[in-house]
Scaffold this motif. Structure first.
Motif, PDB file in Angstrom:
ATOM      1  N   SER A  18       0.819  -1.200   0.000  1.00  0.00           N
ATOM      2  CA  SER A  18       0.000   0.000   0.000  1.00  0.00           C
ATOM      3  C   SER A  18       0.863   1.265   0.000  1.00  0.00           C
ATOM      4  CB  SER A  18      -0.927  -0.002   1.218  1.00  0.00           C
ATOM      5  OG  SER A  18      -1.671   1.188   1.299  1.00  0.00           O
ATOM      6  N   ILE A  19       1.936   1.270   0.788  1.00  0.00           N
ATOM      7  CA  ILE A  19       2.829   2.422   0.849  1.00  0.00           C
ATOM      8  C   ILE A  19       3.482   2.674  -0.509  1.00  0.00           C
ATOM      9  CG2 ILE A  19       5.005   3.290   1.821  1.00  0.00           C
ATOM     10  CD1 ILE A  19       4.224   1.827   4.440  1.00  0.00           C
ATOM     11  N   TYR A  20       3.988   1.613  -1.111  1.00  0.00           N
ATOM     12  CA  TYR A  20       4.734   1.763  -2.358  1.00  0.00           C
ATOM     13  C   TYR A  20       3.826   2.037  -3.555  1.00  0.00           C
ATOM     14  CZ  TYR A  20       9.219   0.681  -0.246  1.00  0.00           C
ATOM     15  OH  TYR A  20      10.377   0.744   0.504  1.00  0.00           O
ATOM     16  N   SER A  21       2.525   1.901  -3.369  1.00  0.00           N
ATOM     17  CA  SER A  21       1.595   2.190  -4.467  1.00  0.00           C
ATOM     18  C   SER A  21       1.019   3.608  -4.390  1.00  0.00           C
ATOM     19  CB  SER A  21       0.442   1.180  -4.457  1.00  0.00           C
ATOM     20  OG  SER A  21      -0.372   1.340  -3.305  1.00  0.00           O
ATOM     21  N   LYS A  22       1.378   4.365  -3.357  1.00  0.00           N
ATOM     22  CA  LYS A  22       0.867   5.726  -3.222  1.00  0.00           C
ATOM     23  C   LYS A  22       1.380   6.607  -4.366  1.00  0.00           C
ATOM     24  CE  LYS A  22      -1.485   5.166   0.581  1.00  0.00           C
ATOM     25  NZ  LYS A  22      -2.965   5.208   0.554  1.00  0.00           N
ATOM     26  N   THR A  23       0.564   7.553  -4.774  1.00  0.00           N
ATOM     27  CA  THR A  23       0.866   8.405  -5.923  1.00  0.00           C
ATOM     28  C   THR A  23       1.109   9.852  -5.501  1.00  0.00           C
ATOM     29  OG1 THR A  23      -1.450   8.993  -6.292  1.00  0.00           O
ATOM     30  CG2 THR A  23      -0.648   6.949  -7.323  1.00  0.00           C
ATOM     31  N   ALA A  24       1.517  10.661  -6.447  1.00  0.00           N
ATOM     32  CA  ALA A  24       1.700  12.087  -6.194  1.00  0.00           C
ATOM     33  C   ALA A  24       0.405  12.728  -5.712  1.00  0.00           C
ATOM     34  CB  ALA A  24       2.199  12.777  -7.464  1.00  0.00           C
ATOM     35  N   ALA A  25      -0.715  12.284  -6.258  1.00  0.00           N
ATOM     36  CA  ALA A  25      -2.011  12.826  -5.828  1.00  0.00           C
ATOM     37  C   ALA A  25      -2.271  12.512  -4.358  1.00  0.00           C
ATOM     38  CB  ALA A  25      -3.129  12.251  -6.697  1.00  0.00           C
ATOM     39  N   LEU A  38      -3.867   7.679   8.916  1.00  0.00           N
ATOM     40  CA  LEU A  38      -2.751   6.767   8.690  1.00  0.00           C
ATOM     41  C   LEU A  38      -2.513   6.536   7.200  1.00  0.00           C
ATOM     42  CD1 LEU A  38      -3.511   4.353  11.627  1.00  0.00           C
ATOM     43  CD2 LEU A  38      -1.319   5.508  11.279  1.00  0.00           C
ATOM     44  N   GLU A  39      -3.566   6.637   6.403  1.00  0.00           N
ATOM     45  CA  GLU A  39      -3.381   6.538   4.950  1.00  0.00           C
ATOM     46  C   GLU A  39      -2.575   7.725   4.435  1.00  0.00           C
ATOM     47  OE1 GLU A  39      -4.130   4.055   2.712  1.00  0.00           O
ATOM     48  OE2 GLU A  39      -4.468   2.938   4.574  1.00  0.00           O
ATOM     49  N   ASP A  40      -2.804   8.886   5.010  1.00  0.00           N
ATOM     50  CA  ASP A  40      -2.005  10.059   4.643  1.00  0.00           C
ATOM     51  C   ASP A  40      -0.544   9.857   5.052  1.00  0.00           C
ATOM     52  OD1 ASP A  40      -4.152  11.602   3.560  1.00  0.00           O
ATOM     53  OD2 ASP A  40      -4.796  12.074   5.602  1.00  0.00           O
ATOM     54  N   PHE A  41      -0.341   9.253   6.217  1.00  0.00           N
ATOM     55  CA  PHE A  41       1.041   8.991   6.644  1.00  0.00           C
ATOM     56  C   PHE A  41       1.739   8.057   5.656  1.00  0.00           C
ATOM     57  CE2 PHE A  41       4.311   6.634   8.957  1.00  0.00           C
ATOM     58  CZ  PHE A  41       5.068   7.682   9.459  1.00  0.00           C
ATOM     59  N   LYS A  42       1.028   7.042   5.199  1.00  0.00           N
ATOM     60  CA  LYS A  42       1.608   6.152   4.180  1.00  0.00           C
ATOM     61  C   LYS A  42       2.086   6.949   2.973  1.00  0.00           C
ATOM     62  CE  LYS A  42      -1.196   1.980   5.026  1.00  0.00           C
ATOM     63  NZ  LYS A  42      -2.224   1.095   4.402  1.00  0.00           N
ATOM     64  N   ALA A  43       1.271   7.889   2.530  1.00  0.00           N
ATOM     65  CA  ALA A  43       1.643   8.705   1.371  1.00  0.00           C
ATOM     66  C   ALA A  43       2.891   9.531   1.669  1.00  0.00           C
ATOM     67  CB  ALA A  43       0.480   9.605   0.969  1.00  0.00           C
ATOM     68  N   LEU A  44       2.989  10.075   2.880  1.00  0.00           N
ATOM     69  CA  LEU A  44       4.098  10.957   3.234  1.00  0.00           C
ATOM     70  C   LEU A  44       5.432  10.222   3.355  1.00  0.00           C
ATOM     71  CD1 LEU A  44       2.235  13.162   5.855  1.00  0.00           C
ATOM     72  CD2 LEU A  44       3.001  13.891   3.578  1.00  0.00           C
ATOM     73  N   VAL A  45       5.397   8.907   3.645  1.00  0.00           N
ATOM     74  CA  VAL A  45       6.648   8.133   3.709  1.00  0.00           C
ATOM     75  C   VAL A  45       6.888   7.330   2.433  1.00  0.00           C
ATOM     76  CG1 VAL A  45       6.664   7.968   6.226  1.00  0.00           C
ATOM     77  CG2 VAL A  45       5.547   6.163   4.895  1.00  0.00           C
ATOM     78  N   SER A  46       6.016   7.448   1.468  1.00  0.00           N
ATOM     79  CA  SER A  46       6.132   6.678   0.228  1.00  0.00           C
ATOM     80  C   SER A  46       7.226   7.232  -0.681  1.00  0.00           C
ATOM     81  CB  SER A  46       4.799   6.692  -0.518  1.00  0.00           C
ATOM     82  OG  SER A  46       4.566   7.974  -1.090  1.00  0.00           O
ATOM     83  N   PRO A  47       7.699   6.434  -1.623  1.00  0.00           N
ATOM     84  CA  PRO A  47       8.657   6.965  -2.608  1.00  0.00           C
ATOM     85  C   PRO A  47       8.098   8.157  -3.385  1.00  0.00           C
ATOM     86  CG  PRO A  47       8.646   4.567  -2.675  1.00  0.00           C
ATOM     87  CD  PRO A  47       7.514   4.977  -1.769  1.00  0.00           C
TER      88      PRO A  47
END
Length: 376
Positions: A18-25, A38-47
């Motif tokens: 889920s973390i690695y699938s987060k997008t720029a959006a 927590l979903e927002d946190f995933k985006a903030l630590v994602s590539p």
């Protein structure tokens, strides 16, 4: 219910995917939404968030100043013992390392205290290996009674204890406890902790619950970055923090993000983390949670620490020795890990003031925090 039940609801592999699938959006949403999940946190630590480091740093700085003002707290560790009955693949104090073991006596502790006080410190962190036969609750009680008159706040980073044992120590002046899970990846946890009480993953996992039930003023969480994928481990740290804040709302919280540092014959990181990625993580934690305190130790370089005090960090150590007796009694004994920033506390204090911040030599007063909460 404890965090163990909440933790069991999540799959490491699913979270990582889920973390690695987060997008720029997803990152842009996390940066602009008024209330982050927590979903927002995933985006903030994602590539995907790597390209947003500048706006993340700007927002992190704003949120930190809004909550903590222009202050940086300073603390110092006091290593009491390197005796340990655990085998940990990454630690200089591990049972299988052939080093001379030492536990400080009352007289030696006071010698160390004298040097630490001369540096200006009012907040000390007591650190030991995990050896229940020698470095146990009676020893901790004796040490707290011995040094409490010398410091405004006393914190501990020792082996996990039972709730009733924490309840014995808190009235003696124990202010906060740091307990790091090291990694939330259960299989890798077992690999890195093959022997000793620390091998029991769930007992360690539930330690913050026992601390919250005992009524501790503050507790610290974190993982050892380098044992596993840092993005996934950091999500589980954020999940743990989120659970604890909702369950033990009267307790304050801090996070640390130590990167694996070498010791004699030590473990190489499984997953390397760059300086830019650590900046990303610090900013992600602050943007996710404006209340949590963020701590940076002398594991990090002088240049990096100079930069990070303006990004979200609220406490910093200086002049640290990671060996028992390192300040006065036996300065040349084996350290738990190598220090990177070796500047003296006075130099760090000058650097902090030069950056426009006020140096705080002790933890923020409990009365001020209580008044804030009453007015909310």
């Amino acid at each position: 219910m404890s965090f163990k039940e909440e933790f069991a609801r999540y799959s490491w592999d699913n979270v990582k995917e889920s973390i690695y699938s987060k997008t720029a959006a997803d990152v842009e949403k996390a940066l602009t939404t008024p209330k982050r999940t927590l979903e927002d946190f995933k985006a903030l630590v994602s590539p995907a968030a790597a390209a947003y480091l500048e706006p993340m740093a700007k927002l992190s700085r704003q949120l930190t100043r809004k909550r903590f003002g222009n202050t940086i707290q300073m603390y110092v560790p006091l290593y009491l013992s390197n005796e340990c009955t655990n085998i940990c693949t990454y630690c200089g104090f591990s049972l299988d390392n052939k080093v001379r073991r030492r536990t400080l006596t009352d007289r030696e502790i006071l010698q160390e205290v004298e040097v630490i006080k001369s540096m200006g410190y009012e907040h000390v962190l007591l650190v030991t290996g995990e050896a229940n036969q020698t470095v146990h609750v009676p020893y901790f009680k004796k040490v707290l009674e011995l040094i409490r008159p010398h410091f405004a706040q006393v914190s501990m980073e020792v082996q996990p204890l039972d709730r009733d044992e924490y309840e014995e120590l808190i009235p003696l002046g124990l202010h906060s406890v740091l307990v790091y899970q090291e990694t939330y990846h259960q299989e890798d946890y077992r690999k890195h902790h093959p022997k000793g009480k620390k091998a029991h993953f769930n007992y360690r996992l539930e330690t913050p619950d026992r601390l919250g039930q005992a009524g501790i003023h503050k507790m610290g969480l974190g993982v050892l970055i380098g044992l596993e994928d840092w993005r996934t481990d950091s999500f589980f740290t954020a999940l743990h923090l989120d659970y604890l804040e909702k369950t033990y709302w009267q307790t304050r919280y801090s996070l640390s993000f130590p990167r694996l540092r070498p010791f004699s014959g030590g473990l190489e990181p499984k997953v390397a983390m760059s300086d830019r990625e650590l900046v990303q993580l610090i900013c992600a934690y602050r943007i996710f949670n404006g209340e949590v305190e963020l701590s940076l130790s002398t594991r990090e370089s002088e240049k990096f620490r100079n930069h990070c005090i303006q990004l979200g960090v609220t406490s910093i150590s200086a002049g640290s020795k990671t060996n028992p007796g390192g300040y006065a009694v036996e300065p040349e004994s084996l350290e738990q890990f190598e220090i990177s920033d070796e500047r003296k506390p006075a130099e760090i204090a000058r650097m902090i003031r030069g950056a426009g911040y006020e140096v705080v030599w002790k933890d923020w007063d409990a009365s001020l925090i209580a008044n804030e909460r009453m007015s909310e």
